[in-house]
Write a protein that holds these residues in place. Structure first.
Motif: not given
Length: 234
Positions: A34, A36-37, A74-76, A151, A227
Motif C-alpha cells: 500500500d 500510502a503506508r 503517494g508514499g514517503t 504518517r 487505487d
C-alpha cells in the motif's frame, strides 16, 4: 575522482526460498504494498561513504528510481544521515582515536539536504533526519519511528549503506517495532558481495523480505493503478 559504479552479485539461496515456501505457502511474506503506508528509508548516502565505494555509486540510480516511484504513488521518502556525535572513550577504545574521530564526523555538517550525495533530488515532502546510532529505529537515537507513525506507515523499504551495519541494524529494529520490512537487494551497498549477501540471508530468514528494485517498483505501480481504478469507479 569517484569510484566507478558497481552492483553486488546478490543472492538468496534456493534452500531459503524453499524453507519459507514450505512454512507459509509463498515465497514472500509481503506480496503487495500500500504505497500510502510505505516509506523508503535511505540510510547514510553521504559523500564519506559514497565517494570511496563503487557499490555505493552503483545503487544511486536504483534509490532514485524507488524514490520517484514512491512519491508518484503517494508514499514517503525518508533520508537518514549520520549525526555528528559526542566523543566517547568506548568509541576511541574500539576504533582507535583517529578512526573514531573520522567516523564521528562522517555525516558532515550543515543543512541536511546539502549533506546528501550530490546526485539525489530532495522534495519538500521528504523526511530528513539524523541518527546517533547505527540503527534509524533504535529508541531515542533517531526521530524517524515517530515521524513515520504520524504518517500511518506500516511498511519500510530499506536502502543505502552499509548493508551489514546501519542498514541491517535499521531493518532488524524496524521489524522489532512491528513494521513490515523489505530490504531492497540492489539498493543497498557493502564493501564485498559476501558481506552484503550475509545480511540479505539474515533479513530474509528472520526479519523481512528481500526484493530487487524492479520488483518493488512493479508492486508500487500495480498498487497505484489499482487505487486509481477504485477512485475512477467511485
Amino acid at each position: 575522482m569517484d569510484a566507478p559504479e558497481k552492483l553486488h552479485a546478490w543472492l538468496i539461496e534456493d534452500r531459503e526460498y524453499a524453507r519459507h515456501e514450505a512454512r507459509r505457502g509463498r515465497r514472500f511474506a509481503f506480496p503487495s504494498l500500500d504505497p500510502a503506508r510505505t516509506a523508503l528509508v535511505i540510510i547514510d548516502m553521504v559523500p564519506f561513504f559514497v565517494t570511496g565505494n563503487p557499490y555505493c555509486r552503483g545503487i544511486v540510480p536504483n534509490i532514485s528510481r524507488l524514490a520517484r516511484t514512491l512519491r508518484t504513488t503517494g508514499g514517503t521518502v525518508a533520508w537518514v544521515l549520520p549525526a555528528v556525535t559526542e566523543r566517547t572513550p568506548k568509541a576511541e577504545e574500539f576504533y582507535g582515536p583517529k578512526a573514531a574521530e573520522v567516523y564521528r564526523a562522517a555525516g558532515g555538517t550543515g543543512p541536511l539536504a546539502q549533506r546528501l550525495w550530490r546526485e539525489f533530488t530532495i522534495h519538500d515532502d521528504d523526511v530528513l533526519v539524523e541518527k546517533s546510532a547505527p540503527s534509524a529505529f533504535f529508541p531515542g537515537r533517531c526521530p524517524l519511528p515517530e515521524l513515520l507513525e504520524q504518517r500511518g506507515i506500516d511498511t519500510v523499504l530499506i536502502a543505502g549503506t552499509v548493508t551489514n551495519v546501519c542498514c541491517e541494524s535499521s531493518a532488524r529494529d524496524a521489524s522489532t517495532l512491528g513494521l513490515r520490512v523489505i530490504m531492497v537487494a540492489d539498493a543497498n551497498a557493502a564493501g564485498r558481495d559476501a558481506d552484503h549477501n550475509a545480511t540479505l540471508h539474515t533479513i530474509y530468514r528472520s526479519f523481512g523480505d528481500v526484493r530487487a528494485t524492479a520488483e518493488v517498483v512493479a508492486m508500487l505501480e500495480e498498487a497505484g493503478v489499482s487505487d486509481g481504478c477504485r477512485h475512477a469507479r467511485s
